[in-house]
Design a protein around this motif. Structure first.
Motif, PDB file in Angstrom:
ATOM      1  N   GLU A 111       0.770  -1.005  -0.073  1.00  0.00           N
ATOM      2  CA  GLU A 111       0.157   0.167   0.115  1.00  0.00           C
ATOM      3  C   GLU A 111       0.901   1.158   0.009  1.00  0.00           C
ATOM      4  OE1 GLU A 111      -2.356  -0.637   3.540  1.00  0.00           O
ATOM      5  OE2 GLU A 111      -3.716  -1.943   2.524  1.00  0.00           O
ATOM      6  N   GLU A 112       1.957   1.184   0.831  1.00  0.00           N
ATOM      7  CA  GLU A 112       2.783   2.208   0.810  1.00  0.00           C
ATOM      8  C   GLU A 112       3.594   2.585  -0.677  1.00  0.00           C
ATOM      9  OE1 GLU A 112       5.612   1.492   3.959  1.00  0.00           O
ATOM     10  OE2 GLU A 112       4.279   1.952   5.616  1.00  0.00           O
ATOM     11  N   GLN A 113       3.891   1.408  -1.209  1.00  0.00           N
ATOM     12  CA  GLN A 113       4.585   1.641  -2.499  1.00  0.00           C
ATOM     13  C   GLN A 113       3.446   2.328  -3.637  1.00  0.00           C
ATOM     14  OE1 GLN A 113       7.752   0.401  -4.437  1.00  0.00           O
ATOM     15  NE2 GLN A 113       8.114   1.536  -2.229  1.00  0.00           N
ATOM     16  N   VAL A 114       2.295   1.948  -3.632  1.00  0.00           N
ATOM     17  CA  VAL A 114       1.148   2.328  -4.408  1.00  0.00           C
ATOM     18  C   VAL A 114       0.973   3.726  -4.284  1.00  0.00           C
ATOM     19  CG1 VAL A 114      -1.042   2.133  -5.162  1.00  0.00           C
ATOM     20  CG2 VAL A 114       0.232  -0.107  -4.862  1.00  0.00           C
ATOM     21  N   GLU A 115       1.038   4.374  -3.054  1.00  0.00           N
ATOM     22  CA  GLU A 115       1.036   5.590  -2.619  1.00  0.00           C
ATOM     23  C   GLU A 115       2.066   6.294  -3.182  1.00  0.00           C
ATOM     24  OE1 GLU A 115      -1.292   7.262  -1.203  1.00  0.00           O
ATOM     25  OE2 GLU A 115      -2.843   5.848  -0.497  1.00  0.00           O
ATOM     26  N   ARG A 116       3.037   5.707  -3.021  1.00  0.00           N
ATOM     27  CA  ARG A 116       4.498   6.313  -3.530  1.00  0.00           C
ATOM     28  C   ARG A 116       4.377   6.646  -5.257  1.00  0.00           C
ATOM     29  NH1 ARG A 116      10.771   4.845  -2.621  1.00  0.00           N
ATOM     30  NH2 ARG A 116      11.549   6.521  -3.635  1.00  0.00           N
ATOM     31  N   VAL A 117       4.013   5.525  -5.824  1.00  0.00           N
ATOM     32  CA  VAL A 117       3.581   5.604  -7.346  1.00  0.00           C
ATOM     33  C   VAL A 117       2.799   6.821  -7.435  1.00  0.00           C
ATOM     34  CG1 VAL A 117       2.646   4.525  -9.204  1.00  0.00           C
ATOM     35  CG2 VAL A 117       4.352   3.016  -7.731  1.00  0.00           C
ATOM     36  N   ALA A 118       1.695   6.830  -6.899  1.00  0.00           N
ATOM     37  CA  ALA A 118       0.779   7.808  -7.277  1.00  0.00           C
ATOM     38  C   ALA A 118       1.018   9.335  -6.869  1.00  0.00           C
ATOM     39  CB  ALA A 118      -0.598   7.660  -6.367  1.00  0.00           C
ATOM     40  N   ALA A 119       2.066   9.492  -5.860  1.00  0.00           N
ATOM     41  CA  ALA A 119       2.629  10.713  -5.689  1.00  0.00           C
ATOM     42  C   ALA A 119       3.547  11.221  -6.821  1.00  0.00           C
ATOM     43  CB  ALA A 119       3.341  10.760  -4.247  1.00  0.00           C
ATOM     44  N   ILE A 120       4.325  10.038  -7.241  1.00  0.00           N
ATOM     45  CA  ILE A 120       5.276  10.440  -8.379  1.00  0.00           C
ATOM     46  C   ILE A 120       4.575  10.810  -9.626  1.00  0.00           C
ATOM     47  CG2 ILE A 120       6.890   9.317 -10.040  1.00  0.00           C
ATOM     48  CD1 ILE A 120       7.822   7.458  -7.638  1.00  0.00           C
ATOM     49  N   MET A 121       3.367  10.235  -9.766  1.00  0.00           N
ATOM     50  CA  MET A 121       2.514  10.525 -10.995  1.00  0.00           C
ATOM     51  C   MET A 121       1.481  11.542 -10.770  1.00  0.00           C
ATOM     52  SD  MET A 121       3.873   8.567 -13.064  1.00  0.00           S
ATOM     53  CE  MET A 121       2.799   8.597 -14.605  1.00  0.00           C
ATOM     54  N   GLU A 122       1.472  12.122  -9.608  1.00  0.00           N
ATOM     55  CA  GLU A 122       0.899  13.458  -9.185  1.00  0.00           C
ATOM     56  C   GLU A 122      -0.542  12.931  -9.424  1.00  0.00           C
ATOM     57  OE1 GLU A 122       2.487  15.932 -11.937  1.00  0.00           O
ATOM     58  OE2 GLU A 122       4.032  16.838 -10.308  1.00  0.00           O
ATOM     59  N   GLY A 123      -0.823  12.007  -8.538  1.00  0.00           N
ATOM     60  CA  GLY A 123      -2.330  11.446  -8.517  1.00  0.00           C
ATOM     61  C   GLY A 123      -2.823  10.864  -7.219  1.00  0.00           C
ATOM     62  N   THR A 124      -4.002  10.246  -7.279  1.00  0.00           N
ATOM     63  CA  THR A 124      -4.700   9.579  -6.109  1.00  0.00           C
ATOM     64  C   THR A 124      -4.516   8.013  -6.389  1.00  0.00           C
ATOM     65  OG1 THR A 124      -6.041  11.484  -5.515  1.00  0.00           O
ATOM     66  CG2 THR A 124      -6.557   9.613  -4.458  1.00  0.00           C
ATOM     67  N   ALA A 125      -4.082   7.340  -5.209  1.00  0.00           N
ATOM     68  CA  ALA A 125      -3.795   5.800  -5.399  1.00  0.00           C
ATOM     69  C   ALA A 125      -5.293   5.367  -5.038  1.00  0.00           C
ATOM     70  CB  ALA A 125      -2.752   5.469  -4.386  1.00  0.00           C
ATOM     71  N   GLU A 126      -5.278   4.097  -5.871  1.00  0.00           N
ATOM     72  CA  GLU A 126      -6.245   2.922  -5.667  1.00  0.00           C
ATOM     73  C   GLU A 126      -5.773   1.975  -5.908  1.00  0.00           C
ATOM     74  OE1 GLU A 126     -10.130   1.828  -8.262  1.00  0.00           O
ATOM     75  OE2 GLU A 126     -10.565   3.587  -7.174  1.00  0.00           O
TER      76      GLU A 126
END
Length: 397
Positions: free
Chosen positions: A370-385
């Motif tokens: 979950e932390e990794q997915v949040e990081r991916v979304a932050a890099i892509m400047e979006g909201t994770a799901e």
């Protein structure tokens, strides 16, 4: 592991897979444990230098590769480095594929890549170019792009006008079309330092001449091999040849010359026999890697790490590779080895990530994911799901 001492100069160090894999992750800014010296990259340029180029055929994947190696880096940081600060360049790198490279290292890269012997010509006899025609096209590309930013069609018109109608013959198979003859040396123009990508004009890619003077080939190639071994060693000449798409006999000659000069040294690598590291660079972590990481399409670590069956153990070799080729699937790393695949779909700011672990993750592993997915979304400047389940998308071409 053991290290060489003056009293045992004929002995070689023994490097385990665990130690080699951990050190590669540390040097790629991907190891999760700061206790072994792992630190985030401080800039997009530092991240790209650490992985020896970020594969950028899919630019969003390259942005992720860079962002995942930094602390707080986003895709905007990568784009700023590429198009505004110009600390990165987008050009043709290893294997003739599009990469992001540090601008400061472009003379080294072009010096090394332009001096690699050409392999077998893949084109039909009627489509090939003579050596003189190749030189004429590269010179025409360099001249046309000096002080200009041209689309591929504009560049094609310039090349044909400067060389002759033969350069425009539609004899080269492309994507659902036939391309003009000269296009087969587009990547060579990049390797010679005559061409890099410029900012898109709408949806069209453009090119320009960076004004790069390649370093002399022998010294540049030696430096590239040493950087490769620092990043991905221990490795064999065959591993290097595969990474670079270079002839194996040539790679073996380069390694032999560097060994004779004392620049690299032989080690015993796991159960694989002799391999090479930079001379004196025989320190490796003792502890295995722990933790979860997500790597995007064509990430440099997944492509370059050898032996491939150790990084992709068991079922991962079948699920996460495309005919033995790495990079075609984004991969889930668990404790340093591939343990699943994943896929990202963007809709506005929504970053929907589906992860398919090959084995169920424990509770701690799911939290880390979950932390990794949040990081991916932050890099892509979006909201994770996040969805944990089968990935239905096939490999990238």
């Amino acid at each position: 592991m053991t290290t060489r001492s003056p009293a045992t100069a004929t002995a070689t160090a023994t490097v385990t897979w665990t130690g080699a894999n951990a050190r590669r992750l540390v040097r790629q800014h991907l190891h999760p444990d700061a206790a072994v010296g792992a630190t985030p990259a401080t800039s997009p340029g530092a991240a790209v230098a650490a992985m020896l180029g970020a594969h950028a055929q899919v630019l969003s994947a390259a942005e992720l590769s860079v962002g995942l190696r930094g602390d707080g880096l986003t895709r905007t940081d990568v784009r700023t480095a590429l198009w505004t600060d110009r600390t990165l360049v987008k050009t043709f790198g290893p294997r003739g594929t599009v990469h992001l490279l540090p601008a400061a290292d472009l003379p080294l890269w072009t010096g090394a890549l332009s001096a690699v012997p050409a392999g077998t010509n893949p084109f039909s006899k009627d489509a090939r170019m003579t050596p003189d025609q190749v030189e004429a096209v590269v010179a025409a590309v360099a001249a046309a792009l000096t002080g200009a930013e041209l689309t591929i069609d504009e560049l094609s018109d310039e090349v044909v006008a400067r060389t002759g109608p033969w350069a425009g013959d539609l004899v080269m198979p492309g994507f659902q079309a036939m391309w003009p003859r000269w296009r087969q040396v587009l990547h060579l123009a990049g390797h010679r330092g005559a061409l890099v990508y410029a900012p898109n004009r709408g949806r069209k890619a453009t090119y320009t001449n960076p004004g790069c003077a390649p370093l002399p080939g022998p010294g540049a190639q030696a430096a590239l091999i040493e950087r490769y071994l620092y990043t991905y060693g221990p490795a064999t000449p065959a591993h290097f040849a595969r990474w670079l798409a270079a002839p194996k006999p040539w790679a073996a000659e380069q390694f032999a010359a560097l060994a004779a000069a004392g620049a690299i040294e032989e080690v015993t690598f796991a159960d694989r026999g002799p391999a090479w590291v930079v001379a004196g660079d025989t320190d490796f972590p003792d502890s295995p890697v722990r933790g979860v990481r997500l790597l995007p399409y064509f990430d440099a670590f997944a492509i370059a790490s050898q032996p491939r069956e150790r990084l992709f153990p068991g079922a991962a070799y079948e699920r996460a590779l495309a005919g033995g080729q790495a990079g075609n699937f984004p991969v889930l790393l668990v404790d340093g080895t591939v343990a699943g695949v994943w896929h990202l779909r963007r809709s506005g700011r929504r970053i929907a990530v589906t992860v398919e672990p090959l084995e169920p993750l424990p509770t701690a592993g799911l939290r880390a994911l979950e932390e990794q997915v949040e990081r991916v979304a932050a890099i892509m400047e979006g909201t994770a799901e996040l969805t944990v389940g089968p990935v239905a998308v096939g490999p990238h071409a």
